[in-house]
Design a protein around this motif. Structure first.
Motif, short mmCIF file in Angstrom:
data_model
loop_
_atom_site.label_atom_id
_atom_site.label_comp_id
_atom_site.label_asym_id
_atom_site.label_seq_id
_atom_site.Cartn_x
_atom_site.Cartn_y
_atom_site.Cartn_z
N GLU A 1 0.83 -1.19 0.00
CA GLU A 1 0.00 0.00 0.00
C GLU A 1 0.87 1.26 0.00
N VAL A 2 0.49 2.22 -0.82
CA VAL A 2 1.18 3.51 -0.89
C VAL A 2 0.38 4.52 -0.07
N PRO A 3 1.01 5.22 0.88
CA PRO A 3 0.26 6.16 1.72
C PRO A 3 -0.15 7.40 0.95
N PRO A 4 -1.14 8.12 1.44
CA PRO A 4 -1.51 9.39 0.80
C PRO A 4 -0.42 10.43 1.00
N LYS A 5 -0.43 11.46 0.16
CA LYS A 5 0.53 12.55 0.32
C LYS A 5 0.26 13.28 1.64
#
Length: 398
Positions: free
Chosen positions: A148-152
């Motif tokens: 999973e890629v976190p939000p900015k």
């Protein structure tokens, strides 16, 4: 005055307590991520020891003994046939995927906590590998990593997304009936006839990249294609593109339009005209190959020009048998065929070994490489491709 000191003391204690809790959470999350990375790197090192068609049932048993805590299989698992899978994941992914009321489920239901979890380095992650044993040796392998890629940071509109990357082996780089798609297009580039790569459609809130490689790919190339950069699990600045997680996919330029740091290749566009050089690869991937004798030729006209139709007799099948009995007459849409000569025909196939059910029964539409002269040199090339096919019992891995 004493009242102010008391208030300041409470605020100081509260701030230090909050900081301590955050640091403890950060340490716990980082320990979890580093432990998963350590396991994942060792698992892939073990997978890279596999030699397709050479590694034995004993080798498979060593893997199963070492990773049995995370392994599973359906049905029976014997030297004759076994499909074994190993799943590594952190607490977040495992709970969310299998235990809706666990940690992962709680995080998914509490958006702010989920964002904080990802900001301090938490990444819902799963590493999946598998292999097929048949008749005492390992015939297939597959490996996938989703992270999973976190939000900015401080971007309330950004919810993040998932990177999904993987590679799998097949005996032919062509989709078989009832099985998943092969990554990449219909043709194999001449630069790398042993593998294809691509990004499938329909991936919502994710970026997916995959590689399908031949079971006869050189071992060094298999290791390159199936290598993951597991530092993506522990970086505070997250990996954001599939090629960050799976470096081999970088050469495919699959998501250049999304990557601001990407530079279009300065080399000329890749050529997919590989029939003359890699006829063996076409033979490997074709489900049906015919030998025909040309009976007659006629020209047909249409608004955009003309095309040639050849009336042919099926003299033999080198592979498959989807176009009728020997001696039957069919029509081939092809150029440069000469009456009285023998040709090798590669029909167009959406499914390996299956003809287009909606097409004209008497018409053979040539696919990749279309039509080749039936010469001893071409026959030798075909045999090289046939030697790379096998008879796997059951579906390919997906």
């Amino acid at each position: 005055m004493a009242y102010k000191k008391w208030i300041l003391r409470i605020l100081r204690v509260t701030a230090l307590s909050v900081l301590a809790v955050v640091l403890l959470l950060f340490a716990a999350v980082q320990f979890q991520q580093h432990l998963l990375r350590w396991r994942a790197e060792r698992l892939m090192a073990d997978m890279h020891q596999i030699r397709l068609y050479q590694s034995t049932w004993a080798d498979a048993q060593k893997l199963m003994d070492r990773w049995g805590k995370w392994g599973h299989y359906d049905g029976s698992c014997t030297a004759a046939e076994c499909r074994y899978f190993i799943d590594l994941s952190n607490a977040g992914w495992r709970s969310w995927d299998r235990e809706p009321r666990g940690v992962g489920g709680w995080l998914m239901r509490h958006h702010s906590a989920h964002i904080l979890y990802r900001w301090i380095g938490g990444r819902f992650t799963i590493v999946q590998v598998g292999f097929i044993v048949q008749d005492g040796t390992i015939w297939r392998t597959i490996s996938w990593t989703n992270i999973e890629v976190p939000p900015k940071l401080l971007d309330c509109e950004d919810c993040g997304y998932t990177l999904m990357t993987g590679a799998k082996s097949q005996q032919a780089l062509h989709r078989s009936e009832g099985e998943g798609s092969v990554f990449g297009g219909d043709d194999v580039p001449s630069e790398h006839p042993y593998y294809k790569m691509g990004r499938p459609g329909g991936c919502e809130n994710c970026l997916m990249a995959g590689i399908t490689y031949s079971t006869h790919t050189p071992q060094a190339e298999i290791e390159r294609l199936t290598s993951f950069d597991f530092s993506c699990l522990t970086r505070l600045v997250s990996c954001r593109m599939p090629e960050d997680l799976m470096p081999a996919t970088r050469e495919g330029h699959l998501y250049d339009y999304l990557d601001p740091n990407s530079h279009e290749p300065s080399i000329a566009p890749r050529s997919y005209e590989y029939c003359k050089t890699f006829l063996w690869a076409v033979a490997r991937d074709a489900g049906t190959i015919l030998i025909v004798d040309v009976l007659s030729i006629k020209q047909e006209k249409e608004y955009s020009g003309s095309y040639q139709l050849a009336s042919v007799k099926i003299d033999g099948y080198l592979k498959g048998d989807a176009y009728g009995p020997l001696g039957s007459v069919r029509t081939v849409e092809a150029k440069e065929m000469v009456p009285g000569k023998h040709y090798i025909v590669f029909p167009e196939e959406d499914i390996y070994g299956k003809r287009d059910r909606y097409g004209d029964d008497s018409l053979i539409a040539p696919g990749t490489c279309g039509v080749q002269e039936d010469t001893p040199e071409n026959r030798r090339e075909l045999e090289k491709g046939f030697a790379q096919n096998d008879h796997l019992r059951g579906p390919e891995l997906r």
